[in-house]
Design a protein around this motif. Structure first.
Motif, PDB file in Angstrom:
ATOM      1  N   MET A 199       0.820  -1.213   0.000  1.00 39.02           N
ATOM      2  CA  MET A 199       0.000   0.000   0.000  1.00 39.02           C
ATOM      3  C   MET A 199       0.854   1.264   0.000  1.00 39.02           C
ATOM      4  SD  MET A 199      -3.403  -0.698   2.202  1.00 39.02           S
ATOM      5  CE  MET A 199      -4.468  -2.089   1.805  1.00 39.02           C
ATOM      6  N   ARG A 200       2.107   1.120   0.397  1.00 32.25           N
ATOM      7  CA  ARG A 200       3.007   2.278   0.431  1.00 32.25           C
ATOM      8  C   ARG A 200       3.869   2.353  -0.826  1.00 32.25           C
ATOM      9  NH1 ARG A 200       1.916   5.917   4.510  1.00 32.25           N
ATOM     10  NH2 ARG A 200       3.695   7.243   4.923  1.00 32.25           N
ATOM     11  N   LEU A 201       3.821   1.314  -1.635  1.00 30.76           N
ATOM     12  CA  LEU A 201       4.751   1.168  -2.748  1.00 30.76           C
ATOM     13  C   LEU A 201       4.732   2.365  -3.692  1.00 30.76           C
ATOM     14  CD1 LEU A 201       6.786  -0.964  -3.732  1.00 30.76           C
ATOM     15  CD2 LEU A 201       4.980  -1.909  -5.168  1.00 30.76           C
ATOM     16  N   LYS A 202       3.525   2.852  -4.047  1.00 30.32           N
ATOM     17  CA  LYS A 202       3.402   3.955  -5.003  1.00 30.32           C
ATOM     18  C   LYS A 202       3.874   5.288  -4.433  1.00 30.32           C
ATOM     19  CE  LYS A 202       1.638   3.657  -8.518  1.00 30.32           C
ATOM     20  NZ  LYS A 202       2.201   3.378  -9.866  1.00 30.32           N
ATOM     21  N   LEU A 203       4.065   5.342  -3.120  1.00 31.76           N
ATOM     22  CA  LEU A 203       4.492   6.591  -2.473  1.00 31.76           C
ATOM     23  C   LEU A 203       6.000   6.649  -2.263  1.00 31.76           C
ATOM     24  CD1 LEU A 203       1.667   6.843   0.229  1.00 31.76           C
ATOM     25  CD2 LEU A 203       1.748   7.939  -2.019  1.00 31.76           C
ATOM     26  N   LEU A 204       6.697   5.571  -2.635  1.00 28.71           N
ATOM     27  CA  LEU A 204       8.148   5.529  -2.441  1.00 28.71           C
ATOM     28  C   LEU A 204       8.881   6.111  -3.641  1.00 28.71           C
ATOM     29  CD1 LEU A 204       8.595   1.932  -0.936  1.00 28.71           C
ATOM     30  CD2 LEU A 204       8.383   4.095   0.295  1.00 28.71           C
ATOM     31  N   SER A 205       9.927   6.873  -3.359  1.00 27.67           N
ATOM     32  CA  SER A 205      10.775   7.394  -4.430  1.00 27.67           C
ATOM     33  C   SER A 205      11.669   6.274  -4.951  1.00 27.67           C
ATOM     34  CB  SER A 205      11.643   8.539  -3.895  1.00 27.67           C
ATOM     35  OG  SER A 205      12.555   8.047  -2.907  1.00 27.67           O
ATOM     36  N   LYS A 206      12.312   6.515  -6.083  1.00 32.59           N
ATOM     37  CA  LYS A 206      13.225   5.507  -6.628  1.00 32.59           C
ATOM     38  C   LYS A 206      14.361   5.225  -5.648  1.00 32.59           C
ATOM     39  CE  LYS A 206      12.584   5.878 -11.616  1.00 32.59           C
ATOM     40  NZ  LYS A 206      13.237   6.122 -12.923  1.00 32.59           N
ATOM     41  N   LYS A 207      14.835   6.267  -4.996  1.00 35.06           N
ATOM     42  CA  LYS A 207      15.920   6.097  -4.034  1.00 35.06           C
ATOM     43  C   LYS A 207      15.479   5.185  -2.891  1.00 35.06           C
ATOM     44  CE  LYS A 207      18.967   8.647  -0.878  1.00 35.06           C
ATOM     45  NZ  LYS A 207      19.297   9.985  -0.290  1.00 35.06           N
ATOM     46  N   GLU A 208      14.271   5.414  -2.382  1.00 34.69           N
ATOM     47  CA  GLU A 208      13.743   4.580  -1.295  1.00 34.69           C
ATOM     48  C   GLU A 208      13.545   3.137  -1.755  1.00 34.69           C
ATOM     49  OE1 GLU A 208      11.094   7.463   1.565  1.00 34.69           O
ATOM     50  OE2 GLU A 208      10.452   7.270  -0.528  1.00 34.69           O
ATOM     51  N   LEU A 209      13.106   2.962  -3.001  1.00 35.89           N
ATOM     52  CA  LEU A 209      12.954   1.609  -3.540  1.00 35.89           C
ATOM     53  C   LEU A 209      14.296   0.889  -3.599  1.00 35.89           C
ATOM     54  CD1 LEU A 209      10.417   2.228  -6.458  1.00 35.89           C
ATOM     55  CD2 LEU A 209      10.017   0.821  -4.435  1.00 35.89           C
ATOM     56  N   TYR A 210      15.330   1.600  -4.039  1.00 31.30           N
ATOM     57  CA  TYR A 210      16.676   1.013  -4.090  1.00 31.30           C
ATOM     58  C   TYR A 210      17.150   0.617  -2.698  1.00 31.30           C
ATOM     59  CZ  TYR A 210      17.004   2.906  -8.854  1.00 31.30           C
ATOM     60  OH  TYR A 210      16.790   3.196 -10.174  1.00 31.30           O
ATOM     61  N   ILE A 211      16.880   1.496  -1.723  1.00 33.72           N
ATOM     62  CA  ILE A 211      17.302   1.232  -0.337  1.00 33.72           C
ATOM     63  C   ILE A 211      16.596  -0.013   0.204  1.00 33.72           C
ATOM     64  CG2 ILE A 211      17.187   2.075   2.048  1.00 33.72           C
ATOM     65  CD1 ILE A 211      17.630   4.925   0.883  1.00 33.72           C
ATOM     66  N   TRP A 212      15.283  -0.091  -0.013  1.00 31.28           N
ATOM     67  CA  TRP A 212      14.534  -1.238   0.491  1.00 31.28           C
ATOM     68  C   TRP A 212      14.922  -2.535  -0.209  1.00 31.28           C
ATOM     69  CZ3 TRP A 212      12.354  -2.010   4.858  1.00 31.28           C
ATOM     70  CH2 TRP A 212      11.803  -0.950   5.580  1.00 31.28           C
ATOM     71  N   LEU A 252      10.632  -6.213  -5.426  1.00 30.97           N
ATOM     72  CA  LEU A 252      11.028  -4.806  -5.576  1.00 30.97           C
ATOM     73  C   LEU A 252      11.988  -4.632  -6.752  1.00 30.97           C
ATOM     74  CD1 LEU A 252      11.473  -3.726  -1.844  1.00 30.97           C
ATOM     75  CD2 LEU A 252       9.560  -3.236  -3.374  1.00 30.97           C
ATOM     76  N   PHE A 253      12.858  -5.617  -6.945  1.00 33.86           N
ATOM     77  CA  PHE A 253      13.784  -5.572  -8.080  1.00 33.86           C
ATOM     78  C   PHE A 253      13.001  -5.547  -9.399  1.00 33.86           C
ATOM     79  CE2 PHE A 253      16.071  -7.968 -11.378  1.00 33.86           C
ATOM     80  CZ  PHE A 253      17.184  -7.136 -11.543  1.00 33.86           C
ATOM     81  N   LEU A 254      11.995  -6.418  -9.515  1.00 33.78           N
ATOM     82  CA  LEU A 254      11.177  -6.455 -10.728  1.00 33.78           C
ATOM     83  C   LEU A 254      10.383  -5.165 -10.898  1.00 33.78           C
ATOM     84  CD1 LEU A 254       9.836 -10.136 -10.551  1.00 33.78           C
ATOM     85  CD2 LEU A 254      11.493  -9.224 -12.187  1.00 33.78           C
ATOM     86  N   TYR A 255       9.862  -4.646  -9.797  1.00 35.10           N
ATOM     87  CA  TYR A 255       9.107  -3.391  -9.844  1.00 35.10           C
ATOM     88  C   TYR A 255       9.991  -2.255 -10.366  1.00 35.10           C
ATOM     89  CZ  TYR A 255       6.030   0.388  -8.244  1.00 35.10           C
ATOM     90  OH  TYR A 255       5.217   1.501  -8.187  1.00 35.10           O
ATOM     91  N   ILE A 256      11.245  -2.229  -9.920  1.00 35.78           N
ATOM     92  CA  ILE A 256      12.203  -1.212 -10.379  1.00 35.78           C
ATOM     93  C   ILE A 256      12.534  -1.418 -11.856  1.00 35.78           C
ATOM     94  CG2 ILE A 256      14.585  -0.403 -10.140  1.00 35.78           C
ATOM     95  CD1 ILE A 256      14.295  -1.083  -7.089  1.00 35.78           C
ATOM     96  N   VAL A 257      12.732  -2.677 -12.248  1.00 38.98           N
ATOM     97  CA  VAL A 257      13.072  -2.990 -13.645  1.00 38.98           C
ATOM     98  C   VAL A 257      11.996  -2.474 -14.596  1.00 38.98           C
ATOM     99  CG1 VAL A 257      13.223  -4.904 -15.310  1.00 38.98           C
ATOM    100  CG2 VAL A 257      14.574  -4.960 -13.205  1.00 38.98           C
ATOM    101  N   PHE A 258      10.738  -2.593 -14.183  1.00 33.06           N
ATOM    102  CA  PHE A 258       9.653  -2.180 -15.077  1.00 33.06           C
ATOM    103  C   PHE A 258       9.390  -0.680 -15.055  1.00 33.06           C
ATOM    104  CE2 PHE A 258       8.749  -6.757 -14.925  1.00 33.06           C
ATOM    105  CZ  PHE A 258       8.735  -6.993 -16.292  1.00 33.06           C
ATOM    106  N   TYR A 259      10.253   0.080 -14.375  1.00 29.47           N
ATOM    107  CA  TYR A 259      10.302   1.516 -14.566  1.00 29.47           C
ATOM    108  C   TYR A 259      10.914   1.822 -15.937  1.00 29.47           C
ATOM    109  CZ  TYR A 259       9.070   3.761 -10.096  1.00 29.47           C
ATOM    110  OH  TYR A 259       8.394   4.267  -9.020  1.00 29.47           O
ATOM    111  N   ILE A 260      11.747   0.912 -16.424  1.00 28.11           N
ATOM    112  CA  ILE A 260      12.452   1.111 -17.698  1.00 28.11           C
ATOM    113  C   ILE A 260      11.446   0.951 -18.833  1.00 28.11           C
ATOM    114  CG2 ILE A 260      14.350   0.311 -19.158  1.00 28.11           C
ATOM    115  CD1 ILE A 260      15.610  -0.866 -16.552  1.00 28.11           C
ATOM    116  N   LYS A 261      11.186   2.022 -19.554  1.00 26.97           N
ATOM    117  CA  LYS A 261      10.109   2.059 -20.550  1.00 26.97           C
ATOM    118  C   LYS A 261      10.224   0.993 -21.638  1.00 26.97           C
ATOM    119  CE  LYS A 261       7.511   5.289 -18.888  1.00 26.97           C
ATOM    120  NZ  LYS A 261       6.130   4.960 -18.449  1.00 26.97           N
ATOM    121  N   PRO A 262      11.407   0.756 -22.243  1.00 25.25           N
ATOM    122  CA  PRO A 262      11.480  -0.272 -23.294  1.00 25.25           C
ATOM    123  C   PRO A 262      11.096  -1.660 -22.785  1.00 25.25           C
ATOM    124  CG  PRO A 262      13.416   1.140 -23.376  1.00 25.25           C
ATOM    125  CD  PRO A 262      12.684   1.491 -22.116  1.00 25.25           C
ATOM    126  N   ILE A 263      11.507  -1.982 -21.549  1.00 22.22           N
ATOM    127  CA  ILE A 263      11.162  -3.285 -20.966  1.00 22.22           C
ATOM    128  C   ILE A 263       9.662  -3.342 -20.690  1.00 22.22           C
ATOM    129  CG2 ILE A 263      11.507  -4.836 -19.000  1.00 22.22           C
ATOM    130  CD1 ILE A 263      14.339  -3.762 -18.752  1.00 22.22           C
TER     131      ILE A 263
END
Length: 348
Positions: A199-212, A252-263
């Motif tokens: 529920m908090r996932l969409k409120l996290l910055s990219k930096k916070e996602l990397y940290i977690w 979280l790794f997959l969630y970050i990966v799918f930030y990449i538009k071509p993927i």
């Protein structure tokens, strides 16, 4: 951030990955592959939390809790019971055709409808989903009330400590009370914490996602060494930190990966979306084909003796049945709508 009325493509893609990974696991792959995909349930529960947040964050008027529960019951429990009825009737017919005794006893049937770990297995996950649904409105209020991410995750950490203590005293509960405590209290809190993170996932910055993601990876590696590289599967029922840390890191790794538009664009297609939007029924139907291989593996040795053929058989057959089911459901709803429209026209 996307508007709440829009679908988040990443969530659909990740849901597809999760359900395919679950079917992969039930196709009995080798040890390493079985371990690598062991993030699937964590990912599904994480997405439940995120989806609930996106669906309700902008609603000004909240629905009454009993009405909400009724809708969740119809969406999760009723389809499970419908599937189980079809499943047991199908295998009863197969036993009659084969002239063999029925494959399941009363306990198997009762425990399956109760959605405990016993019975035919597999449907326990629907109990988890319903438990998450029970507490989702509370989790959403908590998410809205605690604005600071640090305070929010500190609170979840305190709840996790309580959860660990409850796990350590689980042996004190016996019989029906012990069964309830294990299957509802521990599972509810353990997977509820993951949904709360979602529920908090969409409120996290990219930096916070990397940290977690890095934090969960570090925890997993430390525990991996501590448990002598044992499989996380042994720490899943109910979920323990070794299992959770691996699942959360990969999710979280997959969630970050799918930030990449071509993927993201590559996976954004009708096939992936169909699987994501019909994931529950795809999950249900695949169980039938798992059991067909279980009971008739010798006759179907060409399919049963190799992981690749097992997976192909289970996945493709379940996908075909899901597609046919989807078409029939669409036709039914279309006919109902036409009937209602014609009635309204007749009244006018």
């Amino acid at each position: 951030m996307k508007n709440s009325t829009q679908r988040d493509i990443r969530i659909d893609i990740l849901r597809c990955i999760a359900i395919v990974s679950i079917i992969l696991a039930h196709s009995e792959p080798g040890g390493l592959l079985f371990q690598l995909r062991n993030f699937d349930v964590i990912l599904m529960v994480l997405l439940l939390g995120t989806s609930f947040y996106l669906s309700n964050k902008d609603k000004k008027k909240s629905i009454s809790y009993p009405v909400y529960l009724g809708k969740r019951f119809k969406r999760l429990i009723v389809p499970t019971w419908i599937f189980l009825t079809v499943f047991f009737l199908l295998f009863y017919l197969i036993s009659l055709i084969n002239g063999s005794s029925y494959y399941f006893n009363f306990k198997d049937i009762f425990m399956s409808y109760s959605m405990f770990d016993e019975g035919i297995g597999f449907v326990w996950i629907m109990r988890v989903f319903f438990l998450i649904a029970l507490i989702s409105p509370l989790l959403l209020k908590l998410n809205q009330k605690i604005e600071s991410n640090k305070k929010y995750f500190l609170f979840l950490s305190v709840i996790y400590v309580v959860y660990v203590i409850l796990q350590s005293i689980a042996f004190l509960f016996h019989g029906s009370l012990g069964l309830f405590f294990q299957n509802f209290v521990l599972y509810g809190i353990g997977y509820g914490l993951i949904a709360a993170f979602g529920m908090r996932l969409k409120l996290l910055s990219k930096k916070e996602l990397y940290i977690w993601a890095s934090t969960f990876l570090f925890i997993f590696l430390c525990l991996c060494w501590h448990y002598n590289f044992n499989s996380t599967q042994h720490y899943k029922y109910p979920p323990q930190l070794y299992y959770i840390s691996y699942g959360m890191f990969v999710s979280l790794f997959l969630y970050i990966v799918f930030y990449i538009k071509p993927i993201q664009s590559f996976f954004n297609n009708k096939f992936i979306m169909f699987i994501a939007q019909n994931s529950i029924w795809l999950y249900f139907w695949h169980i039938i084909f798992v059991y067909l291989l279980k009971f008739f593996g010798e006759e179907l040795s060409v399919l049963a003796n190799n992981f690749v053929t097992r997976f192909a058989f289970i996945f493709v057959c379940a996908l075909v049945v899901t597609y046919v089911h989807h078409l029939l459901k669409e036709k039914f709803y279309t006919s109902v709508q036409k009937s209602e429209t014609s009635k309204k026209m007749a009244v006018k």
